[in-house]
Design an enzyme around this catalytic site. Structure first.
Site, mmCIF file in Angstrom:
data_model
loop_
_atom_site.group_PDB
_atom_site.id
_atom_site.type_symbol
_atom_site.label_atom_id
_atom_site.label_comp_id
_atom_site.label_asym_id
_atom_site.label_seq_id
_atom_site.Cartn_x
_atom_site.Cartn_y
_atom_site.Cartn_z
ATOM 1 C CE1 TYR A 18 71.466 -4.376 106.062
ATOM 2 C CE2 TYR A 18 69.249 -3.536 105.873
ATOM 3 C CZ TYR A 18 70.306 -3.926 106.652
ATOM 4 O OH TYR A 18 70.193 -3.858 108.022
ATOM 5 C CE LYS A 66 74.199 -2.021 107.698
ATOM 6 N NZ LYS A 66 73.261 -2.744 108.559
#
Lengths: 307, 307, 307, 307
Positions: A139, A167
């Site tokens: 992330y 992400k």
């Protein structure tokens, strides 16, 4: 170009966490929200991300949220679970719980709060992947973690099978492009963007999927956008994105507060007005949008034809 | 000037957390370390702060550390417990545990990971203080939290009885001076500095106490420094501080790693060489100092007459 | 410790630049200001620094300011001239002009606006020193330049005879302490601090001098402070500093504006109220303090006994 | 959507400034470079921007560069001149010179070096526009100026006729999208992106033009990219952009130096290898790419079919 077939791709909204006025998880609203998203045609669900107020939830609440989302998804789409913890061992502990609760993949950031280093970040992801038997997403969210993940490191970890995807909420569109270019050689590696107001551009540049907070409010719009892009109809994709960018103005109804309270508060208020969740309550120390701000959200929703 | 009499003042080192090679808490070493600090004349102990690797410890490990420190302190000096959590409810949950474990005060930062806002930060401290029946310190450490606590807010919270003190690791010596000036009207409010290489200067400027990570390695030196300052012998205080600043070079033995790994790694290696703790093991994903770096720490300790 | 004898030391205020309402240099006021500072007992003058609005002055205005200051100083104290330019060749050009105008030393920052690198910064100072036949000061002001000068590099440049001193406005009191420790071996190297609210602490820590913007408003106070510190009377130094820190509140009269406009605007307004300069006019695009803000400055000055 | 017809749009590369080994402007090479760009089909030229090493050039050199570019352009395309100065009056002075030298528009950033404020930034642009009789572009480049220009302010200044356009190098693709959405109502207002590796995405999102540093090296590639986008052939645009993103790897040949030296050094080295300019010399304190780095650039050019 190799045919890319990442397992986790397409439209994967980060599921917001409805709360009751006294701060408990509103499980009925959360179930309705998951149903609404599935009906809207999402390809996956990201639970316990930043948009889920995960940083505001206690361990027990995190567990409760994930249980509800997994159960409501009922295997129709995969559930990716955020394991947002400061350092390696804490992530691993949380990721093992996520696995037990039925998550299909886990998401971790670089270490935060503590000062860190590129070599430590790389070891961090390798150690998590070695300890947890689920696909791992990195992330990249410097606004929260205050570190930008290096593109070369991400691609190296992908090639080594450590990472199933990224992400990206970094806002660094140049770095994102190189991530997409590198991913072209890695058929199973998923490059997801969190930049909900430029999804058309990110898909044109090679993104495999999108994790739009605004997708809670209008999953159907993002479905149309993703479908138009997949069909190569970029004019339609752009028009839909422009519409969604105007809808995104709901995050500006609240001023003189944190970006988190304004943004998630706007999403929750819109979901309340659309009848999906019961309350726009926010976690302490944030305040929910007040009446006037709620009226402004309503105005934006009406303009967008969503009420 | 009002006579200042804060309960938590003087020399309050942040206790490092000794680990075994396989990453468990080394409780025997931790007990020895607390004994060494008490013998060195400390006025209090700060457990589970940044220097304790608190961001690297699981919940169970945090509990274990606090139990050992409280038991080893045995009421001879107060124990202040860090409750380093991302947001309000998580801090409250942790602070209640700290109270049950016997802590005498708790320490919290502003919200981190999430984006926040001055009004939210103020509510955060007020809500924690309302929910926890222990004196509350605000921890100002922008290098970790990425927010600087506002001096006016801190003094307002002190005047309102919300805060018992501030542990300042902000590096903003101008703001710190205004905190000291404001504290002159608040007899029970403790202004503590974490800046271990300028303690003489901070005490001259009005600090009530000091929380030096290096105090783990040489508590006797900081005791002499604090005593010289209290006696108004600023030349002696400066000379002692200059000596300690040279000793602080142990944090530069490791290069090409994070500041955390180099700094805490240097402290732990020095404590190992001084025979206080058994190992210089560090939490994942950090690495301990290697042989060459350990030799460099040894050289600095020898130069300082501590071996 | 070696006896330190830097040529540029003691009290060296950065001279503000009085303007007329239509934006020209007010040379009569500037002459009066220099006279006031000399009468106040300053040891040197720093012209064309950040406090001189140098970033707001055209080349011709910079020249005019330096001419006036050099002439008004009349050799009684040395004049250090800021050469605040983005890169090496621009600094050199400006520094040669400063030399022709009679400056005794020049001051340069690291490159700014452009992205830079430690090796480039070091070359930058070496190339300037090689090209300009005047003592060179490095100006460490990250709030403007967005780079912190490395302590090791500064001491290396000092040892090599490249730098005559450092003007430190970094706010990094730990790094400053190591600069002072290193300077102990470099008798002619001057370590000056710009931190006007903690001068007592900086002098205790080993600073050779101070460059206080607030010294424009109350040079006599800083003279007393420096003299008390030199005499080892640290209690008197602290009391004087505390008084000056309260006087510094004049920089907070203006709110909702830039720190530059509030700070320099406060200084200029105080100088106007004290009758030293004719107007508190500020360079475009800044606005001068308005009536209400001026009244607030007056209140602070009265409380400090300066009106 | 209103038909957008900004005067300054399309492909407007920022012209690099060729130097001789001893640091003078290489006017012959600069003329050849302008000719190469015109032959490549550019729609305008941006002189004295960051890519022109403007921060490294003396006033006389800046004048010389602009003279050469204007003369070489010979009215075939408009010339936009950077007036990169710290504050308002300095920009105005430089902009008047640019006008005298024949520039068709000027470009200014927010104030830099000094701390500034949104209201000051807005006044800054209004005062420049009022004082200079040429179209004014705002240059949004936080990596240099350390301030992000507010989208609302930019659109307000555009609506008021203060700004003719924006050159965006902010890297904030979300804000850029809102700028494009707002510009839809302002037919003459030009929104240009400096993000050379995502030009396809920026054009899809509504950009009117692009200012690619890499356009110096391969103007023909950017011409094809812009033409494909204008024709709605987004697959071709993306393929061309991917090719150019791989060519952009020339900026990574140099490591352990500043981004400026690596980036502009890579461009200049490629132009030298392509035979357009005589030397890859860089301004002090930067170093040119060395032999090994030059070989790496050659390798990238060969792979791209440009040698």
């Amino acid at each position: 170009m190799t045919l890319r077939q990442p397992r986790f791709a397409g439209l994967v909204p980060p599921v917001v966490t409805p709360l009751t006025a006294d701060g408990r998880i509103d499980t009925a609203s959360l179930e309705r929200l998951v149903g609404f998203l599935l009906e809207g045609g999402v390809d996956g669900l990201f639970a316990l991300g930043s948009s889920s107020e995960t940083a505001y939830l206690t361990e027990d609440q995190r567990t409760q949220v994930l249980e509800v989302v997994v159960k409501a998804a009922a295997g129709r789409v995969p559930v990716i679970a955020g394991c947002i913890e400061t350092t390696t061992n804490r992530v691993i502990e949380r990721a093992r719980t996520a696995r037990e609760l039925g998550a299909d993949a886990v998401v971790a950031t670089a270490p935060f709060y503590t000062r860190t280093h590129p070599a430590e970040i790389e070891r961090h992801f390798r150690q998590i992947a070695a300890a947890v038997d689920l696909p791992l997403f990195a992330y990249d969210i410097p606004v929260c973690v205050h570190t930008k993940l290096d593109t070369g490191m991400l691609l190296r970890l992908a090639a080594d099978g450590v990472l199933a995807g990224v992400k990206d909420s970094s806002g660094d569109d140049g770095a994102f492009r190189y991530l997409c270019l590198g991913a072209a050689e890695l058929p199973g590696f998923a490059v997801l963007t969190g930049h909900e107001v430029v999804v058309d551009a990110m898909l044109l540049g090679g993104a495999d999927g999108v994790v739009p907070g605004l997708g809670n409010v209008d999953p159907h719009g993002y479905r149309r956008l993703a479908d138009a892009a997949a069909a190569g109809d970029w004019a339609a994709a752009r028009a839909e994105q422009d519409r969604l960018a105007r809808l995104f103005e709901i995050v500006r109804a609240a001023t003189d507060t944190s970006g988190t309270a304004a943004g998630l508060g706007g999403f929750k208020t819109a979901l309340m007005l659309r009848g999906i969740i019961a309350s726009n309550a926010m976690s302490a120390p944030m305040l929910p949008l007040d009446e006037q701000q709620t009226a402004e959200v309503r105005r934006v929703l009406e303009r967008a034809g969503l009420l």
